[in-house]
Motif scaffolding. Structure first.
Motif, mmCIF file in Angstrom:
data_model
loop_
_atom_site.group_PDB
_atom_site.id
_atom_site.type_symbol
_atom_site.label_atom_id
_atom_site.label_comp_id
_atom_site.label_asym_id
_atom_site.label_seq_id
_atom_site.Cartn_x
_atom_site.Cartn_y
_atom_site.Cartn_z
ATOM 1 N N ASP A 144 0.853 -1.182 0.000
ATOM 2 C CA ASP A 144 0.000 0.000 0.000
ATOM 3 C C ASP A 144 0.893 1.238 0.000
ATOM 4 O OD1 ASP A 144 0.934 0.216 2.585
ATOM 5 O OD2 ASP A 144 -0.961 -0.326 3.513
ATOM 6 N N GLY A 145 0.308 2.388 0.099
ATOM 7 C CA GLY A 145 1.077 3.619 0.014
ATOM 8 C C GLY A 145 1.549 4.168 1.340
ATOM 9 N N THR A 146 1.662 3.329 2.360
ATOM 10 C CA THR A 146 2.075 3.851 3.663
ATOM 11 C C THR A 146 3.578 4.085 3.757
ATOM 12 O OG1 THR A 146 2.190 1.608 4.560
ATOM 13 C CG2 THR A 146 0.131 2.816 4.887
ATOM 14 N N PRO A 149 8.626 6.179 -0.807
ATOM 15 C CA PRO A 149 7.986 7.115 -1.719
ATOM 16 C C PRO A 149 6.805 6.521 -2.472
ATOM 17 C CG PRO A 149 9.829 6.151 -2.843
ATOM 18 C CD PRO A 149 9.768 5.516 -1.466
ATOM 19 N N TYR A 150 6.316 5.338 -2.029
ATOM 20 C CA TYR A 150 5.243 4.679 -2.771
ATOM 21 C C TYR A 150 3.924 5.419 -2.712
ATOM 22 C CZ TYR A 150 8.618 0.885 -2.519
ATOM 23 O OH TYR A 150 9.770 0.132 -2.588
ATOM 24 N N ASP A 151 3.711 6.239 -1.686
ATOM 25 C CA ASP A 151 2.434 6.933 -1.531
ATOM 26 C C ASP A 151 2.098 7.817 -2.727
ATOM 27 O OD1 ASP A 151 4.547 8.609 -0.918
ATOM 28 O OD2 ASP A 151 3.570 9.525 0.810
ATOM 29 N N GLU A 152 3.088 8.380 -3.384
ATOM 30 C CA GLU A 152 2.827 9.268 -4.522
ATOM 31 C C GLU A 152 2.302 8.534 -5.740
ATOM 32 O OE1 GLU A 152 6.823 10.135 -6.857
ATOM 33 O OE2 GLU A 152 7.120 10.320 -4.698
ATOM 34 N N TYR A 153 2.573 7.219 -5.871
ATOM 35 C CA TYR A 153 2.136 6.479 -7.046
ATOM 36 C C TYR A 153 0.673 6.073 -6.988
ATOM 37 C CZ TYR A 153 7.082 6.299 -7.946
ATOM 38 O OH TYR A 153 8.386 6.646 -8.176
#
Length: 157
Positions: A144-146, A149-153
């Motif tokens: 998940d985006g937690t 930098p994955y949250d921006e995708y």
């Protein structure tokens, strides 16, 4: 004088024995840092000797939600290739064309799925294939985006 020479010889012999013992460890055990591995959250798939998928993962907000495929295909060969991805059981096949000596970043390509059949923290089956190399069955991690930098995708999915 005889005593000093004897001590020197014994020290040299002990050093030689230690060197031989330690060098034997390198022969019996492979150097693991020389082996390719996935240093990030995604997986690495060697499609062929010269074509590799790096850091393959799926980002989603939850099971049944849209997903964003992250990773890249690296083509170190002298020929253009097409690598296909089938995510999940019965999922659509997505072909990715990679020119010789180039790479395709999935973030730039905007590859998404309509629905992810697993919750974040699980894995989902996928097939990575190339006509000249065959199919590779893999388990792709779902995140998940937690984690930056994955949250921006996730906003792009």
């Amino acid at each position: 004088m005889v005593r000093t020479t004897r001590r020197t010889r014994l020290a040299a012999l002990a050093a030689l024995g230690g060197t031989l013992t330690l060098s034997g460890c390198a022969v019996a055990n492979p150097i693991t840092t020389a082996e390719p591995y996935a240093p990030s959250d995604g997986i690495r798939v060697a499609v062929s000797d010269e074509v590799v998928v790096e850091n393959l993962m799926i980002l989603t907000e939850g099971e049944g939600q849209p997903g964003h495929l992250l990773g890249a295909v690296v083509n170190r060969s002298g020929e253009d290739v097409e690598v296909s991805f089938t995510i999940g059981e019965g999922g659509a096949t997505v072909p990715v064309r990679v020119d010789a000596g180039e790479h395709v970043n999935f973030t730039d390509a905007g590859i998404t799925t309509q629905s992810v059949d697993a919750e974040p923290g699980a894995t989902i089956p996928a097939t990575v294939s190339m006509p000249s190399a065959g199919d590779a069955q893999v388990e792709v991690p779902v995140l998940d985006g937690t984690i930056p930098p994955y949250d921006e995708y996730l906003d792009q999915a």
